[in-house]
Design a protein around this motif. Structure first.
Motif, PDB file in Angstrom:
ATOM      1  N   LYS A  51      -6.747 -37.769  -9.538  1.00 38.40           N
ATOM      2  CA  LYS A  51      -6.196 -38.490  -8.391  1.00 38.40           C
ATOM      3  C   LYS A  51      -6.268 -39.995  -8.593  1.00 38.40           C
ATOM      4  CE  LYS A  51     -10.140 -38.768  -5.249  1.00 38.40           C
ATOM      5  NZ  LYS A  51     -10.601 -38.475  -3.857  1.00 38.40           N
ATOM      6  N   THR A  65      -1.421 -37.630   2.140  1.00 38.60           N
ATOM      7  CA  THR A  65      -2.605 -37.390   1.307  1.00 38.60           C
ATOM      8  C   THR A  65      -2.339 -37.503  -0.185  1.00 38.60           C
ATOM      9  OG1 THR A  65      -2.208 -34.994   1.244  1.00 38.60           O
ATOM     10  CG2 THR A  65      -3.561 -35.855   3.056  1.00 38.60           C
ATOM     11  N   ASN A  83      -4.700 -36.343  -4.063  1.00 35.16           N
ATOM     12  CA  ASN A  83      -4.273 -35.189  -4.854  1.00 35.16           C
ATOM     13  C   ASN A  83      -4.292 -35.464  -6.345  1.00 35.16           C
ATOM     14  OD1 ASN A  83      -1.995 -34.985  -2.235  1.00 35.16           O
ATOM     15  ND2 ASN A  83      -3.450 -33.358  -2.625  1.00 35.16           N
ATOM     16  N   ALA A  95       0.857 -30.472  -6.940  1.00 38.97           N
ATOM     17  CA  ALA A  95      -0.256 -31.257  -6.416  1.00 38.97           C
ATOM     18  C   ALA A  95      -1.350 -30.327  -5.929  1.00 38.97           C
ATOM     19  CB  ALA A  95       0.220 -32.148  -5.269  1.00 38.97           C
ATOM     20  N   ARG A  96      -2.580 -30.758  -6.139  1.00 35.93           N
ATOM     21  CA  ARG A  96      -3.691 -29.977  -5.622  1.00 35.93           C
ATOM     22  C   ARG A  96      -4.669 -30.907  -4.914  1.00 35.93           C
ATOM     23  NH1 ARG A  96      -8.508 -29.383  -8.792  1.00 35.93           N
ATOM     24  NH2 ARG A  96      -8.715 -27.326  -7.846  1.00 35.93           N
ATOM     25  N   ASN A  97      -5.259 -30.406  -3.855  1.00 35.82           N
ATOM     26  CA  ASN A  97      -6.272 -31.164  -3.135  1.00 35.82           C
ATOM     27  C   ASN A  97      -7.525 -31.235  -3.991  1.00 35.82           C
ATOM     28  OD1 ASN A  97      -4.631 -31.397  -0.769  1.00 35.82           O
ATOM     29  ND2 ASN A  97      -5.172 -29.291  -0.239  1.00 35.82           N
ATOM     30  N   TYR A 109      -3.038 -25.030  -7.600  1.00 38.93           N
ATOM     31  CA  TYR A 109      -2.221 -26.062  -6.974  1.00 38.93           C
ATOM     32  C   TYR A 109      -1.719 -25.623  -5.608  1.00 38.93           C
ATOM     33  CZ  TYR A 109      -2.553 -28.660 -11.257  1.00 38.93           C
ATOM     34  OH  TYR A 109      -3.053 -29.362 -12.310  1.00 38.93           O
TER      35      TYR A 109
END
Length: 124
Positions: free
Chosen positions: A53, A28, A32, A98-100, A111
């Protein structure tokens, strides 16, 4: 799930440059937003730079504006932090996160994934 591994830290004289890399594994990464944080001895972890992203938008803490550049290579699953004109006050452990979601955040609690950190030491 995303795993992050930072590299590129080291010892440099004031005025020098370093480029940090953050290699991501997981399916993914392209979904992110990414950020770089740092933590100096005895201080709280602070936001340094963030990138959406898509890579189309970035943001920096005031103390590094004009000196640091964040970028990402989606195909290589890597985020970079180019650091120029380094100062002794830039000395810290630098973390990739990283964060969705689409955009970065200055809040470390936003994060979802973190790397192990890489040490940057700037001598005067």
């Amino acid at each position: 799930q995303v795993q992050l591994v930072e590299s590129g830290g080291g010892l440099v004289q004031a005025g020098g440059s370093l480029r940090l890399s953050c290699a991501a594994s997981g399916r993914t990464f392209s979904q992110n937003a990414m950020g770089w944080f740092r933590q100096a001895p005895g201080k709280e972890r602070e936001f340094v730079a963030g990138i959406t992203k898509s890579g189309g938008s970035t943001n920096y803490v005031d103390s590094v504006k004009g000196r640091f550049t964040i970028s990402r290579d989606i195909a290589m699953r890597t985020v970079y932090l180019q650091m120029n004109s380094l100062k002794p006050e830039d000395t810290a452990v630098y973390y990739c996160a990283a964060r969705n979601g689409w955009s970065y955040s200055r809040d470390m609690g936003a994060y979802d994934y973190w790397g192990q950190g890489t040490q940057v030491t700037v001598s005067s």
